[in-house]
Write an enzyme that holds these catalytic residues in place. Structure first.
Site, PDB file in Angstrom:
ATOM      1  N   LEU A   1      -8.438 -11.097 -11.037  1.00 26.90           N
ATOM      2  CA  LEU A   1      -9.560 -10.956 -11.951  1.00 26.90           C
ATOM      3  C   LEU A   1      -9.069 -10.564 -13.333  1.00 26.90           C
ATOM      4  CD1 LEU A   1     -12.628 -11.164 -11.962  1.00 26.90           C
ATOM      5  CD2 LEU A   1     -12.738  -8.750 -11.309  1.00 26.90           C
ATOM      6  N   GLY A   2      -7.938  -9.881 -13.399  1.00 25.18           N
ATOM      7  CA  GLY A   2      -7.370  -9.503 -14.691  1.00 25.18           C
ATOM      8  C   GLY A   2      -7.831  -8.150 -15.189  1.00 25.18           C
TER       9      GLY A   2
ATOM     10  N   HIS B   1       0.812  -1.217   0.000  1.00 21.58           N
ATOM     11  CA  HIS B   1       0.000   0.000   0.000  1.00 21.58           C
ATOM     12  C   HIS B   1       0.852   1.276   0.000  1.00 21.58           C
ATOM     13  CE1 HIS B   1       0.443  -0.130   4.511  1.00 21.58           C
ATOM     14  NE2 HIS B   1       0.446   1.191   4.354  1.00 21.58           N
TER      15      HIS B   1
ATOM     16  N   ASP C   1       0.213  -7.633   1.530  1.00 19.90           N
ATOM     17  CA  ASP C   1       0.620  -6.236   1.642  1.00 19.90           C
ATOM     18  C   ASP C   1       2.141  -6.093   1.644  1.00 19.90           C
ATOM     19  OD1 ASP C   1       0.184  -3.498   1.721  1.00 19.90           O
ATOM     20  OD2 ASP C   1       0.126  -3.416   3.904  1.00 19.90           O
TER      21      ASP C   1
ATOM     22  N   GLY D   1       3.472   6.569   7.962  1.00 22.05           N
ATOM     23  CA  GLY D   1       4.861   6.719   7.534  1.00 22.05           C
ATOM     24  C   GLY D   1       5.740   5.604   8.065  1.00 22.05           C
ATOM     25  N   ASN D   2       5.288   4.944   9.159  1.00 25.75           N
ATOM     26  CA  ASN D   2       6.005   3.776   9.688  1.00 25.75           C
ATOM     27  C   ASN D   2       5.785   2.542   8.819  1.00 25.75           C
ATOM     28  OD1 ASN D   2       5.818   5.156  12.766  1.00 25.75           O
ATOM     29  ND2 ASN D   2       7.570   3.821  12.381  1.00 25.75           N
ATOM     30  N   SER D   3       4.742   2.569   7.997  1.00 24.92           N
ATOM     31  CA  SER D   3       4.404   1.400   7.179  1.00 24.92           C
ATOM     32  C   SER D   3       5.594   0.967   6.319  1.00 24.92           C
ATOM     33  CB  SER D   3       3.219   1.716   6.266  1.00 24.92           C
ATOM     34  OG  SER D   3       2.046   1.909   7.015  1.00 24.92           O
TER      35      SER D   3
END
Length: 413
Positions: free
Chosen positions: A321-322, A161, A191, A264-266
């Site tokens: 799904l494409g 993300h 993720d 921002g830690n992600s």
């Protein structure tokens, strides 16, 4: 005459007595000395003055008393602080048959050396994405996150993300060196995304074992909170294991921690007290009265996904799904894309299976195998229950017509 003379003599004698500083009191006509003479009083006062302490000595004793009290307080405070620093816990047990309290002592934990050894394994990640609006036209949005160095030659783990739909990615090391980064591959379900920069000799994170983590053990998070505070260190404990939550439509099993986590830690690292990477930070619960609830992807799972993304460019078994689509959740969005239904608007058909099923640009997906679809999040959520190769029915609205299409889910690559 004698009487008056006697009275006069008496008065005169009284006066003389007074002049001689005698104090007389008459009682029923008789003289009785109740008080001592002034001379005697003065004499006794002088005697007391001689035997009393001098003022200087009193002042010195007062100063000494204050000094002793201060030194005593200081020594006591030092002893208390030493106990606190050494984390000495005294548990009183008044109801037990013991004559002394139970004392539990542990050494002081200083994480500065650990942090110094691991801080260079974390990077700052900055992104730019191109978006389009019927009102503003094409415009650029910026984002920020963190990453963990996986290999010395420039492979970096971050969150999907953080870099999803990014058109430009910049990685900044702790040395402040900047590199342009490319997305090697990403996985929506876990993720996890892998970036690559052209660099050598990078410090690599030591991989721990998330299966050995225990609730209550200490942990350290390093990241780029708010996108402006790169290298920020926070610490806490592991609050829970295998916490199942849903993030943006994806069901995930995560580690929970009370370590301070901010936007921002992600993509940053969660380490144990020995400096081993035990998780990839990816979420924080936010809201009124919510504090100290953060989440991280267990490192064992994250590394398994990372290896597949580097080796194959995808995670085996993941369905797709494409298509590339956008949510239609409001009347304004429907008006922007000239449609009348809520659902997922098809921007691009990229999979062969989707093309063969008859999906076209401009279709609005409103149902997936009988499940109502109102957004991309809904579509992602239902896809979690399927695998590559499954056959599903998709209901779409095309113009004023509703169609049902049969589609075989592809392996996401």
């Amino acid at each position: 005459m004698n009487e008056s003379f006697d009275n006069g003599e008496e008065k005169k004698e009284e006066k003389q007595s007074f002049e001689k500083e005698y104090i007389l009191i008459y009682n029923d006509g008789n003289k009785e000395t109740v008080f001592e003479t002034v001379d005697e009083i003065k004499s006794k006062n002088k005697s007391r003055e001689k035997t009393s302490f001098p003022k200087g000595l009193i002042l010195m004793m007062l100063v000494l008393t204050i000094l002793v009290s201060t030194i005593s307080s200081y020594v006591t405070a030092k002893l208390v602080l030493r106990n606190v620093e050494n984390k000495t816990i005294v548990i009183e047990q008044p109801n037990q048959n013991t004559t002394s309290p139970t004392v539990i002592t542990s050494d002081k934990i200083d994480i500065s050396e650990v942090v110094n050894n691991i801080k260079d394994t974390i990077v700052e990640v900055y992104t730019e994405s191109t978006k389009f609006s019927s009102f503003y036209g094409e415009y650029i949005t910026e984002g920020a996150g963190s990453g963990v160095i996986y290999s010395s030659d420039g492979y970096i783990i971050t969150n999907n993300h953080v870099v999803e739909n990014a058109t430009n990615i910049t990685v900044v090391l702790t040395s402040k060196e900047q590199y342009k980064a490319q997305i090697v591959a990403s996985d929506l379900v876990s993720d996890i995304a892998v970036l690559k920069i052209e660099a050598e000799g990078l410090k690599v994170a030591t991989i721990g074992d998330s299966d050995q983590i225990k609730v209550g053990q200490m942990c350290i998070a390093i990241g780029n909170p708010l996108g402006t505070l790169g290298g920020t260190v926070t610490d806490g404990i592991i609050s829970a294991l295998s916490r199942e939550i849903t993030i943006e439509g994806q069901k995930m099993v995560l580690l929970q921690t009370n370590t301070a986590i901010s936007p921002g830690n992600s993509g940053g690292g969660l380490f144990d007290i020995a400096g081993n990477l035990i998780g990839i930070v990816n979420a924080k619960s936010a809201g009124d009265y919510i504090e100290g609830i953060g989440f991280a992807i267990p490192v064992n799972y994250a590394i398994d996904v990372t290896k597949q993304l580097i080796a194959y460019g995808y995670v085996e078994g993941r369905p797709q799904l494409g298509i590339r689509g956008v949510s239609i959740e409001t009347m304004q969005q429907a008006w922007s894309y000239s449609v009348n239904n809520f659902g997922v608007y098809v921007l691009e058909v990229i999979g062969e299976s989707a093309k063969n099923a008859g999906l076209k640009i401009g279709d609005v997906i409103v149902k997936f195998d009988g499940e109502e679809i109102k957004s991309i999040t809904d579509l992602r959520t239902v896809l979690c229950n399927y695998s590559a190769g499954d056959i599903v029915e998709i209901e779409v609205v095309r113009g004023q017509t509703t169609l049902t299409l049969i589609l075989k889910l592809e392996q996401k690559k």
